[in-house]
Design a protein around this motif. Structure first.
Motif, PDB file in Angstrom:
ATOM      1  N   HIS A 104      11.638  -2.094  -5.195  1.00  0.00           N
ATOM      2  CA  HIS A 104      10.363  -1.350  -4.817  1.00  0.00           C
ATOM      3  C   HIS A 104       9.181  -2.692  -4.566  1.00  0.00           C
ATOM      4  O   HIS A 104       8.628  -2.643  -4.653  1.00  0.00           O
ATOM      5  CB  HIS A 104       9.528   0.081  -4.919  1.00  0.00           C
ATOM      6  CG  HIS A 104       8.728   0.600  -3.982  1.00  0.00           C
ATOM      7  ND1 HIS A 104       8.077   1.636  -4.482  1.00  0.00           N
ATOM      8  CD2 HIS A 104       7.829   0.420  -2.803  1.00  0.00           C
ATOM      9  CE1 HIS A 104       7.112   2.126  -3.108  1.00  0.00           C
ATOM     10  NE2 HIS A 104       7.305   0.858  -2.427  1.00  0.00           N
TER      11      HIS A 104
ATOM     12  N   HIS B 149       7.445  -4.933  -0.250  1.00  0.00           N
ATOM     13  CA  HIS B 149       6.777  -5.274   1.239  1.00  0.00           C
ATOM     14  C   HIS B 149       6.614  -6.521   1.128  1.00  0.00           C
ATOM     15  O   HIS B 149       5.877  -7.048   0.710  1.00  0.00           O
ATOM     16  CB  HIS B 149       5.552  -4.207   1.203  1.00  0.00           C
ATOM     17  CG  HIS B 149       5.859  -2.790   0.527  1.00  0.00           C
ATOM     18  ND1 HIS B 149       6.281  -1.423   1.510  1.00  0.00           N
ATOM     19  CD2 HIS B 149       5.469  -1.874  -0.509  1.00  0.00           C
ATOM     20  CE1 HIS B 149       6.367  -0.297   0.871  1.00  0.00           C
ATOM     21  NE2 HIS B 149       5.836  -0.601  -0.708  1.00  0.00           N
TER      22      HIS B 149
ATOM     23  N   VAL C  44       8.869   1.250   6.224  1.00  0.00           N
ATOM     24  CA  VAL C  44       8.743   2.576   7.033  1.00  0.00           C
ATOM     25  C   VAL C  44       8.902   2.460   8.575  1.00  0.00           C
ATOM     26  O   VAL C  44       7.649   2.136   9.049  1.00  0.00           O
ATOM     27  CB  VAL C  44       7.614   3.700   6.429  1.00  0.00           C
ATOM     28  CG1 VAL C  44       7.671   5.026   6.991  1.00  0.00           C
ATOM     29  CG2 VAL C  44       8.152   3.800   4.921  1.00  0.00           C
TER      30      VAL C  44
ATOM     31  N   THR D  51       7.234   4.748  11.177  1.00  0.00           N
ATOM     32  CA  THR D  51       6.548   5.537  11.807  1.00  0.00           C
ATOM     33  C   THR D  51       6.708   6.516  12.610  1.00  0.00           C
ATOM     34  O   THR D  51       5.826   7.546  13.151  1.00  0.00           O
ATOM     35  CB  THR D  51       4.842   4.746  11.843  1.00  0.00           C
ATOM     36  OG1 THR D  51       4.810   4.286  12.730  1.00  0.00           O
ATOM     37  CG2 THR D  51       4.598   4.147  10.541  1.00  0.00           C
TER      38      THR D  51
ATOM     39  N   LYS E  38      14.226   4.668   2.818  1.00  0.00           N
ATOM     40  CA  LYS E  38      12.691   4.853   2.166  1.00  0.00           C
ATOM     41  C   LYS E  38      12.080   6.212   2.821  1.00  0.00           C
ATOM     42  O   LYS E  38      11.929   5.702   4.149  1.00  0.00           O
ATOM     43  CB  LYS E  38      12.193   3.039   2.752  1.00  0.00           C
ATOM     44  CG  LYS E  38      10.548   3.818   2.083  1.00  0.00           C
ATOM     45  CD  LYS E  38       9.961   3.586   0.692  1.00  0.00           C
ATOM     46  CE  LYS E  38       8.717   4.262   0.681  1.00  0.00           C
ATOM     47  NZ  LYS E  38       7.810   3.789   0.362  1.00  0.00           N
TER      48      LYS E  38
ATOM     49  N   HIS F 260       8.538   7.770   4.088  1.00  0.00           N
ATOM     50  CA  HIS F 260       6.716   8.109   3.440  1.00  0.00           C
ATOM     51  C   HIS F 260       6.658   9.469   3.857  1.00  0.00           C
ATOM     52  O   HIS F 260       5.692   9.703   5.513  1.00  0.00           O
ATOM     53  CB  HIS F 260       6.425   6.790   3.737  1.00  0.00           C
ATOM     54  CG  HIS F 260       4.701   6.756   3.126  1.00  0.00           C
ATOM     55  ND1 HIS F 260       3.862   8.046   3.129  1.00  0.00           N
ATOM     56  CD2 HIS F 260       4.529   5.370   2.245  1.00  0.00           C
ATOM     57  CE1 HIS F 260       2.817   7.239   2.261  1.00  0.00           C
ATOM     58  NE2 HIS F 260       3.062   5.966   1.679  1.00  0.00           N
TER      59      HIS F 260
ATOM     60  N   ASP G  92       4.094  10.814   4.790  1.00  0.00           N
ATOM     61  CA  ASP G  92       2.644  10.919   5.388  1.00  0.00           C
ATOM     62  C   ASP G  92       2.798   9.990   6.574  1.00  0.00           C
ATOM     63  O   ASP G  92       2.408  10.519   7.601  1.00  0.00           O
ATOM     64  CB  ASP G  92       1.673  10.467   4.049  1.00  0.00           C
ATOM     65  CG  ASP G  92       1.144  11.492   3.187  1.00  0.00           C
ATOM     66  OD1 ASP G  92       1.223  12.154   2.763  1.00  0.00           O
ATOM     67  OD2 ASP G  92       1.173  10.418   2.216  1.00  0.00           O
ATOM     68  N   TYR G  93       3.303   9.113   6.307  1.00  0.00           N
ATOM     69  CA  TYR G  93       3.160   8.276   7.506  1.00  0.00           C
ATOM     70  C   TYR G  93       4.021   8.966   8.658  1.00  0.00           C
ATOM     71  O   TYR G  93       3.990   8.783  10.264  1.00  0.00           O
ATOM     72  CB  TYR G  93       3.807   6.882   7.095  1.00  0.00           C
ATOM     73  CG  TYR G  93       2.660   5.660   6.807  1.00  0.00           C
ATOM     74  CD1 TYR G  93       1.538   5.682   7.252  1.00  0.00           C
ATOM     75  CD2 TYR G  93       3.043   5.360   5.179  1.00  0.00           C
ATOM     76  CE1 TYR G  93       0.890   4.871   6.868  1.00  0.00           C
ATOM     77  CE2 TYR G  93       1.947   4.327   5.149  1.00  0.00           C
ATOM     78  CZ  TYR G  93       0.834   3.383   5.500  1.00  0.00           C
ATOM     79  OH  TYR G  93      -0.224   2.990   5.044  1.00  0.00           O
TER      80      TYR G  93
ATOM     81  N   HIS H 160       8.292   7.611  -1.145  1.00  0.00           N
ATOM     82  CA  HIS H 160       6.599   7.349  -1.216  1.00  0.00           C
ATOM     83  C   HIS H 160       6.558   9.571  -2.391  1.00  0.00           C
ATOM     84  O   HIS H 160       6.840  10.198  -1.723  1.00  0.00           O
ATOM     85  CB  HIS H 160       5.699   7.572  -0.259  1.00  0.00           C
ATOM     86  CG  HIS H 160       4.487   7.082  -0.983  1.00  0.00           C
ATOM     87  ND1 HIS H 160       3.914   6.534  -1.234  1.00  0.00           N
ATOM     88  CD2 HIS H 160       3.536   8.449  -0.730  1.00  0.00           C
ATOM     89  CE1 HIS H 160       2.869   7.003  -1.928  1.00  0.00           C
ATOM     90  NE2 HIS H 160       2.570   7.906  -1.502  1.00  0.00           N
TER      91      HIS H 160
ATOM     92  N   ASP I  14      -1.424   8.404  -0.764  1.00  0.00           N
ATOM     93  CA  ASP I  14      -1.228   7.171  -0.026  1.00  0.00           C
ATOM     94  C   ASP I  14      -3.039   6.939   0.156  1.00  0.00           C
ATOM     95  O   ASP I  14      -4.031   7.840   0.614  1.00  0.00           O
ATOM     96  CB  ASP I  14      -0.719   6.586   1.109  1.00  0.00           C
ATOM     97  CG  ASP I  14      -0.559   5.480   0.508  1.00  0.00           C
ATOM     98  OD1 ASP I  14      -1.374   4.526   1.104  1.00  0.00           O
ATOM     99  OD2 ASP I  14       0.726   5.011   1.424  1.00  0.00           O
TER     100      ASP I  14
ATOM    101  N   ASP J 127       5.378  -2.542  -6.538  1.00  0.00           N
ATOM    102  CA  ASP J 127       4.952  -2.242  -5.323  1.00  0.00           C
ATOM    103  C   ASP J 127       4.055  -3.384  -4.430  1.00  0.00           C
ATOM    104  O   ASP J 127       3.418  -3.601  -3.592  1.00  0.00           O
ATOM    105  CB  ASP J 127       4.045  -1.600  -5.048  1.00  0.00           C
ATOM    106  CG  ASP J 127       3.444  -0.737  -3.928  1.00  0.00           C
ATOM    107  OD1 ASP J 127       4.535  -0.615  -2.660  1.00  0.00           O
ATOM    108  OD2 ASP J 127       2.348   0.008  -3.761  1.00  0.00           O
TER     109      ASP J 127
END
Length: 288
Positions: A6, A8, A56, A58, A107, A109, A111-112, A139, A143, A225
């Motif tokens: 994981h 980025h 991700v 968005t 992946k 996420h 929230d995003y 995720h 966050d 991360d």
């Protein structure tokens, strides 16, 4: 051999801006410059043979350009997860094509991407991902710097696993930063994977020892991360934990991830750890 499951990175043209933005929002340090070359330097220092890049989308309209970018950055030593936005999910045919190109998972996420992990409307998508033999890296938990509500709590992710048990799930951040009690109740011991990203050295020692002892070693994967932690420090910390056996460490740092990525055979593994130059690409994600 070591795999970081994981990480980025961002295109050179936006890496500085993106890293600075996340640092300011989340109040965290960055340990690389956010570029692919920065990650490769970090890997060399840490002794990591393969890093998995997670990006991700968005917005649905970002998926195509992000996927082109993810395809372009794949090279020996660098693997990537595929991009998808749940608001406009990929068809089974598109998933088949991605898998034929070597992509093994996505992946998400929540929230995003603005969905609750256990929204019943998501279950048909999860079932299609499972049917294609692919996995989802979720995720997990809050966050830093993002507003409530938390869209992927351990309890919600456990509900997904209960309804769609055939889906191969990897929950990031050992279930979620500061969600350790909830993770212990709802996720620990389940037939899903937990990755160690970001929280490994930050979580209370009692939870860390409990999680790494009670969750099956076959369902744990090392992850940093990066750039939001230092790959070398994270890996060395894990390798020095006295309550893990050498067999446990091998599974967590290599063989579990290799299995998920379809790299079990020696020839595939060797292909991934040979040094190679970086390809450039036009568009890329602007989030972690």
């Amino acid at each position: 051999m070591k795999i970081d499951f994981h990480t980025h990175v961002y295109p050179d043209r936006v890496a500085l801006k993106t890293v600075s933005s996340v640092r300011e929002r989340a109040g965290i340090d960055a340990y690389t410059d956010g570029t692919l070359e920065g990650l490769k330097r970090s890997m060399a220092s840490a002794g990591i043979d393969l890093s998995v890049v997670a990006a991700v989308a968005t917005k649905p309209e970002q998926v195509e350009s992000i996927q082109r970018w993810l395809t372009a950055i794949r090279q020996p030593g660098i693997e990537a997860l595929a991009a998808m936005h749940p608001a406009e999910p990929l068809s089974s045919e598109q998933m088949k094509m991605l898998r034929s190109e070597g992509f093994r998972g996505f992946k998400f996420h929540p929230d995003y991407q603005d969905f609750f992990a256990d929204d019943p409307r998501m279950y048909p998508l999860y079932e299609r991902v499972a049917a294609e033999g692919m996995f989802i890296l979720f995720h997990g938990g809050m966050d830093r710097g993002l507003p409530h509500p938390v869209h992927a709590t351990p309890k919600r992710l456990a509900a997904v696993h209960k309804v769609v048990p055939e889906l191969c799930m990897i929950v990031a951040h050992l279930g979620g930063e500061e969600a350790y009690e909830e993770t212990a109740v709802h996720l620990l011991g389940r037939n899903l994977y937990l990755d160690t990203s970001f929280v490994l050295r930050k979580m209370p020692v009692t939870f860390r020892e409990r999680f790494l002892k009670e969750h099956p070693a076959e369902r744990l994967v090392f992850a940093s991360d990066s750039p939001w932690t230092d790959q070398r420090e994270e890996l060395q910390f894990l390798l020095q934990l006295p309550f893990l056996t050498e067999s446990d460490k091998e599974k967590i740092c290599f063989s579990n991830a290799a299995r998920l990525l379809g790299l079990e055979t020696p020839c595939r593994i060797c292909e991934q750890i040979i040094a190679s130059s970086c390809n450039s690409a036009p568009d890329a994600p602007n989030r972690v």
